[in-house]
Design an enzyme around this catalytic site. Structure first.
Site, PDB file in Angstrom:
ATOM      1  N   ARG A  34       8.249  -0.971   9.246  1.00 50.95           N
ATOM      2  CA  ARG A  34       7.439  -0.920   7.854  1.00 50.95           C
ATOM      3  C   ARG A  34       8.311  -1.889   6.818  1.00 50.95           C
ATOM      4  NH1 ARG A  34       4.276   0.708  10.592  1.00 50.95           N
ATOM      5  NH2 ARG A  34       3.182   2.660  10.435  1.00 50.95           N
ATOM      6  N   ALA A  42      -0.440  10.203  14.832  1.00 51.81           N
ATOM      7  CA  ALA A  42      -1.644   9.961  14.823  1.00 51.81           C
ATOM      8  C   ALA A  42      -2.010   8.784  13.794  1.00 51.81           C
ATOM      9  CB  ALA A  42      -2.826  10.649  15.107  1.00 51.81           C
ATOM     10  N   PHE A 102       2.863  -1.306   0.064  1.00 48.79           N
ATOM     11  CA  PHE A 102       3.365  -1.207   1.221  1.00 48.79           C
ATOM     12  C   PHE A 102       4.098   0.198   1.251  1.00 48.79           C
ATOM     13  CE2 PHE A 102       1.814  -4.657   4.156  1.00 48.79           C
ATOM     14  CZ  PHE A 102       1.007  -4.918   3.029  1.00 48.79           C
ATOM     15  N   TYR A 113      -8.208   7.860   3.674  1.00 50.71           N
ATOM     16  CA  TYR A 113      -7.318   7.626   2.642  1.00 50.71           C
ATOM     17  C   TYR A 113      -7.270   5.989   2.215  1.00 50.71           C
ATOM     18  CZ  TYR A 113      -3.018   5.949   0.085  1.00 50.71           C
ATOM     19  OH  TYR A 113      -2.389   5.627  -0.893  1.00 50.71           O
ATOM     20  N   ASN A 147      -3.294  15.757 -14.004  1.00 47.96           N
ATOM     21  CA  ASN A 147      -3.801  17.420 -13.690  1.00 47.96           C
ATOM     22  C   ASN A 147      -2.872  18.155 -13.300  1.00 47.96           C
ATOM     23  OD1 ASN A 147      -3.803  16.703 -11.199  1.00 47.96           O
ATOM     24  ND2 ASN A 147      -5.760  17.080 -10.778  1.00 47.96           N
ATOM     25  N   TYR A 202       4.959  10.310  -8.604  1.00 46.32           N
ATOM     26  CA  TYR A 202       6.159   9.464  -8.270  1.00 46.32           C
ATOM     27  C   TYR A 202       6.222   8.095  -8.737  1.00 46.32           C
ATOM     28  CZ  TYR A 202       9.232   6.869  -5.114  1.00 46.32           C
ATOM     29  OH  TYR A 202      10.222   5.938  -4.550  1.00 46.32           O
ATOM     30  N   ASN A 212     -11.876  13.160  -4.586  1.00 53.03           N
ATOM     31  CA  ASN A 212     -10.973  12.964  -5.631  1.00 53.03           C
ATOM     32  C   ASN A 212     -10.644  11.465  -5.982  1.00 53.03           C
ATOM     33  OD1 ASN A 212      -8.926  14.228  -7.495  1.00 53.03           O
ATOM     34  ND2 ASN A 212      -7.628  13.001  -6.089  1.00 53.03           N
TER      35      ASN A 212
HETATM   36  N1  UFG Z   1       8.181   8.380  10.337  1.00 50.34           N
HETATM   37  C1  UFG Z   1       9.114   9.138  11.283  1.00 50.34           C
HETATM   38  N2  UFG Z   1       9.541  10.191  11.035  1.00 50.34           N
HETATM   39  C2  UFG Z   1       9.114  11.039   9.863  1.00 50.34           C
HETATM   40  C3  UFG Z   1       8.381  10.290   8.733  1.00 50.34           C
HETATM   41  C4  UFG Z   1       7.940   9.003   9.084  1.00 50.34           C
HETATM   42  O1  UFG Z   1       9.351   8.367  12.438  1.00 50.34           O
HETATM   43  O2  UFG Z   1       9.579  12.269   9.709  1.00 50.34           O
HETATM   44  C5  UFG Z   1       7.751   7.226  10.669  1.00 50.34           C
HETATM   45  C6  UFG Z   1       6.354   7.000  10.559  1.00 50.34           C
HETATM   46  O3  UFG Z   1       5.653   7.113  11.835  1.00 50.34           O
HETATM   47  C7  UFG Z   1       6.190   5.386  10.118  1.00 50.34           C
HETATM   48  C8  UFG Z   1       7.456   5.416   9.187  1.00 50.34           C
HETATM   49  O4  UFG Z   1       8.386   6.225   9.676  1.00 50.34           O
HETATM   50  O5  UFG Z   1       6.240   4.643  11.237  1.00 50.34           O
HETATM   51  C9  UFG Z   1       7.093   5.250   7.780  1.00 50.34           C
HETATM   52  O6  UFG Z   1       6.311   6.535   7.441  1.00 50.34           O
HETATM   53  P1  UFG Z   1       6.110   6.983   5.979  1.00 50.34           P
HETATM   54  O7  UFG Z   1       5.262   8.665   6.278  1.00 50.34           O
HETATM   55  O8  UFG Z   1       7.505   6.807   5.227  1.00 50.34           O
HETATM   56  O9  UFG Z   1       5.031   5.956   5.401  1.00 50.34           O
HETATM   57  P2  UFG Z   1       3.673   5.329   5.962  1.00 50.34           P
HETATM   58  O10 UFG Z   1       4.017   4.114   6.675  1.00 50.34           O
HETATM   59  O11 UFG Z   1       3.090   6.267   7.049  1.00 50.34           O
HETATM   60  O12 UFG Z   1       2.740   5.389   4.732  1.00 50.34           O
HETATM   61  C10 UFG Z   1       2.788   4.538   3.633  1.00 50.34           C
HETATM   62  C11 UFG Z   1       2.453   5.081   2.601  1.00 50.34           C
HETATM   63  C12 UFG Z   1       1.110   5.667   2.506  1.00 50.34           C
HETATM   64  C13 UFG Z   1       0.125   4.332   3.004  1.00 50.34           C
HETATM   65  C14 UFG Z   1       0.748   3.833   4.333  1.00 50.34           C
HETATM   66  C15 UFG Z   1      -0.128   2.538   4.582  1.00 50.34           C
HETATM   67  O13 UFG Z   1       3.239   6.311   2.147  1.00 50.34           O
HETATM   68  O14 UFG Z   1       0.647   6.060   1.340  1.00 50.34           O
HETATM   69  O15 UFG Z   1       2.282   3.352   4.069  1.00 50.34           O
HETATM   70  O16 UFG Z   1      -0.256   2.257   6.083  1.00 50.34           O
HETATM   71  F1  UFG Z   1      -0.992   4.761   3.323  1.00 50.34           F
END
Ligand code: UFG
Length: 328
Positions: free
Chosen positions: A221, A283, A169, A141, A33, A12, A92
């Site tokens: 976020r 979690a 972020f 990760y 890959n 992406y 990896n």
């Molecule tokens: N969320 C929901 N519902 C969903 C998906 C996500 O409520 O179906 C919430 C998550 O709990 C989080 C927010 O939306 O609070 C953002 O979630 P994402 O999965 O989109 O992104 P993350 O913040 O978990 O993860 C991102 C990157 C990771 C990185 C991380 C750093 O994708 O690679 O930030 O904390 F590690």
């Protein structure tokens, strides 16, 4: 500096990097890959299919092209999966970085831009987060990325390989002109999931917890447009080429949005109802992650240009045009 190796350039963020480099007249070589990437996403580059952990493969690539600098996106990046299978992530991510740095050292390449993550901070002590704040990842990760940052530091000292570790972020959005966007299987990220609801591919989005210590109880976020993200990589490469000092840089807009605010913004942009249902917490989710991007602005001259509406509008254009991703 003319020829850039983009490891993981079919993924992406990597594919957006490739498109930008090609647009700016660089010669681009992608090593991927294709385990999560898509060959269709590689525009304007030579694609060499292979694993960066394969030393013979990398030797062939470095032998074939006069590589001036490396950008490394090749990694697994699912936080939840990493908790269940840390060996997969260290093997990896760290293994790939060791192999890439070894090839760089052997072939006399001395600049690398590395995709790191806000997950290196773990549960932050304060907001916005600065690069000098404590790093204490709460999942394998983030730990694998922090381990690579440590390795980069030592490789700089020992071999003079300079680096920029870019701590992302929340990357989102798409390049509508190059016709590339986000296509993960399974999709776990909030914005694509919300847009799949708008497309009618899901009947609702689950909000993972509404009892966090934030204004509306949902996680906050810092969403950054993938095109702003990759423009920082190019600036970092140019900075290293000028002799700039190695180190980490946060890449975020510096603005926080809650999960509910994202759903609301997506309703506005798409005109679709997007049903949302509160579910239990996921979690390992910190309640709030907001970047201080002052260092990237001051040192790299980076100015993120695209706000939340543009991020969602561009992602929406991609998802509407490609409801089945690159397969559709
Ligand atoms: N969320 C929901 N519902 C969903 C998906 C996500 O409520 O179906 C919430 C998550 O709990 C989080 C927010 O939306 O609070 C953002 O979630 P994402 O999965 O989109 O992104 P993350 O913040 O978990 O993860 C991102 C990157 C990771 C990185 C991380 C750093 O994708 O690679 O930030 O904390 F590690």
């Amino acid at each position: 500096m003319k020829t850039i190796l983009v490891a993981g350039g079919a993924g992406y963020i990597g594919s957006h990097m490739v498109a930008l480099l090609a647009e700016r007249g660089y010669r681009v070589v992608v090593a991927d890959n294709l385990c999560t990437g898509h060959w269709q996403a590689v525009k304007g580059a030579a694609l060499r299919v292979g694993d960066v952990r394969d030393a013979a493969f990398l030797d062939r690539v470095f032998g074939e092209f006069p590589i001036d600098g490396v950008i490394n996106f090749a990694a697994f990046s699912l936080v939840g999966e990493s908790v269940g299978d840390p060996l997969k992530y260290y093997g990896n991510n760290v293994g790939g970085a060791v192999s890439l740095l070894t090839a760089m050292k052997n072939h006399g390449v001395d600049k690398i831009v590395f995709s790191s993550t806000a997950a290196t901070y773990g549960e932050p002590e304060k907001q916005p987060i600065e690069e000098t704040d404590r790093t204490d990842p709460t999942n394998p990760y983030g730990a694998s990325k922090l381990a690579i940052e440590g390795l980069l530091k030592w490789c700089d000292r020992a071999y003079g390989i300079r680096y920029a570790a870019l701590r992302y972020f929340n990357a989102a959005g798409a390049n509508t002109e190059a016709d590339i966007g986000e296509d993960h299987h399974p999709e776990t990220h909030l914005i694509p999931i919300v847009l799949q609801c708008a497309l009618g591919k899901r009947d609702h989005v689950g909000i993972f917890g509404d009892d966090y210590p934030t204004a509306d109880g949902t996680c906050v976020r810092d969403y950054i447009h993938v095109r702003d993200l990759v423009s920082a990589h190019l600036l970092a490469l140019e900075y290293l080429d000028r002799g700039g000092e190695s180190g980490p840089f946060n890449l975020g807009n510096g603005n926080g949005y809650s999960v509910r605010e994202i759903v609301e913004a997506a309703r506005r942009v798409t005109g679709q109802p997007i049903p949302a249902v509160v579910e239990s917490r996921r979690a390992g989710d910190p309640s709030t992650l907001i970047a201080s991007n002052a260092k990237a602005r001051e040192v790299l001259g980076w100015v993120p240009e695209r706000g939340l509406e543009t991020i969602i509008a561009d992602a929406w254009a991609w998802h509407r045009g490609h409801p089945d991703g690159y397969g559709g």
